[in-house]
Design an enzyme around this catalytic site. Structure first.
Site, PDB file in Angstrom:
ATOM      1  N   ASN A  64       0.867  -1.180   0.000  1.00  0.00           N
ATOM      2  CA  ASN A  64       0.000   0.000   0.000  1.00  0.00           C
ATOM      3  C   ASN A  64       0.903   1.228   0.000  1.00  0.00           C
ATOM      4  O   ASN A  64       1.498   1.558   1.017  1.00  0.00           O
ATOM      5  CB  ASN A  64      -0.887  -0.029   1.255  1.00  0.00           C
ATOM      6  CG  ASN A  64      -1.705   1.242   1.405  1.00  0.00           C
ATOM      7  OD1 ASN A  64      -1.777   2.067   0.491  1.00  0.00           O
ATOM      8  ND2 ASN A  64      -2.334   1.412   2.563  1.00  0.00           N
ATOM      9  N   TRP A  65       0.982   1.875  -1.163  1.00  0.00           N
ATOM     10  CA  TRP A  65       1.916   2.996  -1.296  1.00  0.00           C
ATOM     11  C   TRP A  65       1.400   4.271  -0.637  1.00  0.00           C
ATOM     12  O   TRP A  65       2.132   5.254  -0.545  1.00  0.00           O
ATOM     13  CB  TRP A  65       2.195   3.279  -2.777  1.00  0.00           C
ATOM     14  CG  TRP A  65       2.913   2.177  -3.493  1.00  0.00           C
ATOM     15  CD1 TRP A  65       3.246   0.927  -3.013  1.00  0.00           C
ATOM     16  CD2 TRP A  65       3.398   2.222  -4.841  1.00  0.00           C
ATOM     17  NE1 TRP A  65       3.901   0.215  -3.970  1.00  0.00           N
ATOM     18  CE2 TRP A  65       4.016   0.971  -5.113  1.00  0.00           C
ATOM     19  CE3 TRP A  65       3.367   3.183  -5.848  1.00  0.00           C
ATOM     20  CZ2 TRP A  65       4.592   0.679  -6.346  1.00  0.00           C
ATOM     21  CZ3 TRP A  65       3.947   2.886  -7.074  1.00  0.00           C
ATOM     22  CH2 TRP A  65       4.558   1.650  -7.316  1.00  0.00           C
ATOM     23  N   LYS A  66       0.126   4.293  -0.279  1.00  0.00           N
ATOM     24  CA  LYS A  66      -0.484   5.506   0.280  1.00  0.00           C
ATOM     25  C   LYS A  66      -0.238   6.685  -0.682  1.00  0.00           C
ATOM     26  O   LYS A  66      -0.233   6.476  -1.892  1.00  0.00           O
ATOM     27  CB  LYS A  66       0.033   5.750   1.702  1.00  0.00           C
ATOM     28  CG  LYS A  66      -0.132   4.477   2.564  1.00  0.00           C
ATOM     29  CD  LYS A  66       0.121   4.666   4.007  1.00  0.00           C
ATOM     30  CE  LYS A  66      -0.060   3.325   4.729  1.00  0.00           C
ATOM     31  NZ  LYS A  66       0.099   3.427   6.160  1.00  0.00           N
ATOM     32  N   HIS A 110      -9.309   1.043   5.294  1.00  0.00           N
ATOM     33  CA  HIS A 110      -8.020   1.310   5.944  1.00  0.00           C
ATOM     34  C   HIS A 110      -8.237   2.304   7.095  1.00  0.00           C
ATOM     35  O   HIS A 110      -9.063   3.212   6.982  1.00  0.00           O
ATOM     36  CB  HIS A 110      -7.026   1.872   4.924  1.00  0.00           C
ATOM     37  CG  HIS A 110      -5.621   1.887   5.434  1.00  0.00           C
ATOM     38  ND1 HIS A 110      -5.172   2.857   6.300  1.00  0.00           N
ATOM     39  CD2 HIS A 110      -4.583   1.031   5.244  1.00  0.00           C
ATOM     40  CE1 HIS A 110      -3.901   2.593   6.602  1.00  0.00           C
ATOM     41  NE2 HIS A 110      -3.525   1.489   5.977  1.00  0.00           N
ATOM     42  N   SER A 153       4.129  -1.731  10.187  1.00  0.00           N
ATOM     43  CA  SER A 153       5.592  -1.774  10.324  1.00  0.00           C
ATOM     44  C   SER A 153       6.178  -3.142   9.980  1.00  0.00           C
ATOM     45  O   SER A 153       7.169  -3.567  10.563  1.00  0.00           O
ATOM     46  CB  SER A 153       6.022  -1.334  11.730  1.00  0.00           C
ATOM     47  OG  SER A 153       5.565  -0.018  11.985  1.00  0.00           O
ATOM     48  N   GLU A 197      -6.605   4.788   7.976  1.00  0.00           N
ATOM     49  CA  GLU A 197      -6.427   6.190   7.587  1.00  0.00           C
ATOM     50  C   GLU A 197      -7.697   6.724   6.926  1.00  0.00           C
ATOM     51  O   GLU A 197      -8.045   7.899   7.097  1.00  0.00           O
ATOM     52  CB  GLU A 197      -5.193   6.329   6.671  1.00  0.00           C
ATOM     53  CG  GLU A 197      -3.907   6.195   7.482  1.00  0.00           C
ATOM     54  CD  GLU A 197      -2.727   5.610   6.746  1.00  0.00           C
ATOM     55  OE1 GLU A 197      -2.722   5.597   5.503  1.00  0.00           O
ATOM     56  OE2 GLU A 197      -1.783   5.152   7.430  1.00  0.00           O
ATOM     57  N   GLY A 223       3.073   2.759  10.610  1.00  0.00           N
ATOM     58  CA  GLY A 223       3.985   3.885  10.405  1.00  0.00           C
ATOM     59  C   GLY A 223       4.745   4.294  11.650  1.00  0.00           C
ATOM     60  O   GLY A 223       5.353   5.359  11.687  1.00  0.00           O
ATOM     61  N   GLU A 232      -4.655  -4.642  10.836  1.00  0.00           N
ATOM     62  CA  GLU A 232      -3.629  -3.610  10.984  1.00  0.00           C
ATOM     63  C   GLU A 232      -3.870  -2.827  12.271  1.00  0.00           C
ATOM     64  O   GLU A 232      -4.692  -1.897  12.280  1.00  0.00           O
ATOM     65  CB  GLU A 232      -3.679  -2.638   9.802  1.00  0.00           C
ATOM     66  CG  GLU A 232      -3.430  -3.278   8.452  1.00  0.00           C
ATOM     67  CD  GLU A 232      -2.906  -2.273   7.437  1.00  0.00           C
ATOM     68  OE1 GLU A 232      -1.859  -2.536   6.860  1.00  0.00           O
ATOM     69  OE2 GLU A 232      -3.535  -1.215   7.255  1.00  0.00           O
ATOM     70  N   GLY A 280       3.225  -1.000   4.204  1.00  0.00           N
ATOM     71  CA  GLY A 280       3.191   0.426   3.882  1.00  0.00           C
ATOM     72  C   GLY A 280       4.569   0.900   3.451  1.00  0.00           C
ATOM     73  O   GLY A 280       4.998   0.665   2.324  1.00  0.00           O
TER      74      GLY A 280
HETATM   75  P1  13P Z   1       3.462   0.688   7.540  1.00  0.00           P
HETATM   76  O1  13P Z   1       3.989  -0.602   6.976  1.00  0.00           O
HETATM   77  O2  13P Z   1       4.145   1.903   6.998  1.00  0.00           O
HETATM   78  O3  13P Z   1       3.407   0.658   9.036  1.00  0.00           O
HETATM   79  O4  13P Z   1       1.936   0.827   7.032  1.00  0.00           O
HETATM   80  C1  13P Z   1       1.085  -0.245   7.165  1.00  0.00           C
HETATM   81  C2  13P Z   1      -0.173   0.059   6.431  1.00  0.00           C
HETATM   82  O5  13P Z   1      -0.922   0.925   6.822  1.00  0.00           O
HETATM   83  C3  13P Z   1      -0.449  -0.705   5.207  1.00  0.00           C
HETATM   84  O6  13P Z   1      -1.755  -0.504   4.783  1.00  0.00           O
END
Ligand code: 13P
Length: 247
Positions: free
Chosen positions: A9-11, A94, A212, A96, A172, A166, A233
């Site tokens: 997931n590149w966000k 998600h 993470s 977010e 993050g 998650e 992420g």
């Molecule tokens: P990170 O791997 O940066 O913690 O993010 C996880 C995530 O939200 C994947 O959707």
């Protein structure tokens, strides 16, 4: 047998040019792995990603969409539009999206229904905040999120979904859940799916861990009985993604 899944997931990261450059560099290593691999670039990078990965089994997906067919929904894209752009999967729910953009359980349920109706593979996310974890109610929270998301979805459609656990406190932050913590909640996801659909469905739905995850901790996490892969992420933006895929 459940398939192994590694999804990136590149966000809100990478331009179309950066998408091309990065995928060209990892394409070979991510396409010869013994796992289903997904990448979820930003919306406008989807055609670029599809083009670069066209001769591989790597699946390109979107990070979001809106459940209506079309109309006055400024800023949104429909499932059909994603499909036209070459997307085959979509991330739904998600944290977010839930926390920053206020997406409700009801909206997430509508999106999951529309994704399966349209033949997009959904990765449905669930996860608890630190507050909920410390209150000792993480499992109950996850059970409620799963039941709400799958409300009204048939067993046949549920079997096409992927679920990602998650924990919000691990996203993050560099703070990964221990394999015991992750396994406990992924098992709870599977138990909840079993209570709705029975074992023949819950046994085929891949349950992923996210938060993470990196090349150093992926092996231990995916070795857990109920963890079938990862939703990655920040580590999915680098060459490290190919290392995780090959773990
Ligand atoms: P990170 O791997 O940066 O913690 O993010 C996880 C995530 O939200 C994947 O959707």
């Amino acid at each position: 047998m459940r398939s192994r899944v590694i999804a990136g997931n590149w966000k809100m990261n990478k331009t179309p040019a950066e998408t091309r450059e990065f995928l060209e560099s990892v394409k070979e290593r991510i396409s010869r792995a013994d796992a289903r691999v997904f990448v979820f670039p930003p919306l406008i990078c989807i055609p670029e990603a599809v083009e670069v990965l066209k001769d591989t089994d790597v699946c390109v997906g979107a990070q979001n969409f809106y459940y209506e067919e079309k109309g006055a929904f400024t800023g949104e894209v429909s499932a059909d539009m994603l499909i036209c752009a070459g997307a085959k999967a979509v991330i739904i729910g998600h944290s977010e999206r839930r926390d920053i953009f206020g997406e409700s359980d009801e909206l997430i349920n509508l999106k999951l229904k529309k994704a399966v109706e349209k033949g997009l593979i959904p990765i449905l996310c669930c996860g608890e905040s630190l507050e909920i974890r410390e209150a000792g109610t993480a499992a109950a929270h996850i059970e409620r999120q799963i039941k709400s998301a799958f409300d009204g979805i048939s067993a046949k459609d549920a079997a096409k979904c992927i679920v990602a656990y998650e924990p919000i406190w691990a996203i993050g932050t560099g703070k990964t859940a221990t394999s015991d913590q992750a396994q406990e909640i992924c098992a709870c996801v599977r138990e909840t799916l079993k209570s709705i659909y029975g074992g023949s469905v819950s046994d085929v739905i891949p349950v992923l861990y996210g938060g993470s995850m990196n090349a150093g901790n992926a092996a231990e996490l995916v070795a857990c009985e109920d963890i079938d892969g990862g939703l990655i992420g920040s580590a999915s933006l680098k060459e490290e993604f190919a290392d995780i895929v090959n773990v």
